[in-house]
Design a protein around this motif. Structure first.
Motif: not given
Length: 127
Positions: A3, A34-35, A52
């Protein structure tokens, strides 16, 4: 996979905040995503871009400096930055650029087969 940690003004604070240079106040929206699932992060003087594991890009910061306008989709494997722009490389070797036009935010080379991107404060180069 991680994160994004953004605990204070020395990091990309979650939420909006004002960046104030002596005699030069300005709004700097800095809403970190977020995440989790992030594998790398790039920055320039006024924005951030996070990659990601599936190759999608999340950006935040000043829109003129690449804090918005990132390419959509997946398959990106690397992000480079100049002082006010970003360029991203896909697994197919294509390049997409965004941010300030005068710092490489447009004019990415067309075609595929590129293997890497390098940058200075104001320009990108690709192999």
């Amino acid at each position: 996979m991680a994160s994004i940690l953004a605990p204070n003004m020395h990091f990309a604070k979650t939420g909006s905040y004002s960046v104030v240079e002596p005699g030069k106040p300005q709004e700097a929206p800095a809403v970190a995503p977020s995440g989790g699932g992030f594998v790398s992060i790039a920055s320039n003087q006024q924005a951030f871009a996070a990659l990601t594991a599936d190759g999608t890009i999340s950006v935040w910061g000043h829109s003129d400096s690449g804090g918005s306008g990132a390419p959509s989709g997946s398959g990106f494997v690397f992000i480079a930055s100049t002082s006010f722009a970003f360029a991203a490389l896909t697994s197919e070797g294509t390049i997409r650029a965004w941010g300030h036009d005068g710092y490489g935010g447009n004019g990415a080379p067309s075609g595929s087969g590129f293997a890497s991107i390098a940058s200075t404060g104001s320009a990108f180069a690709a192999l």
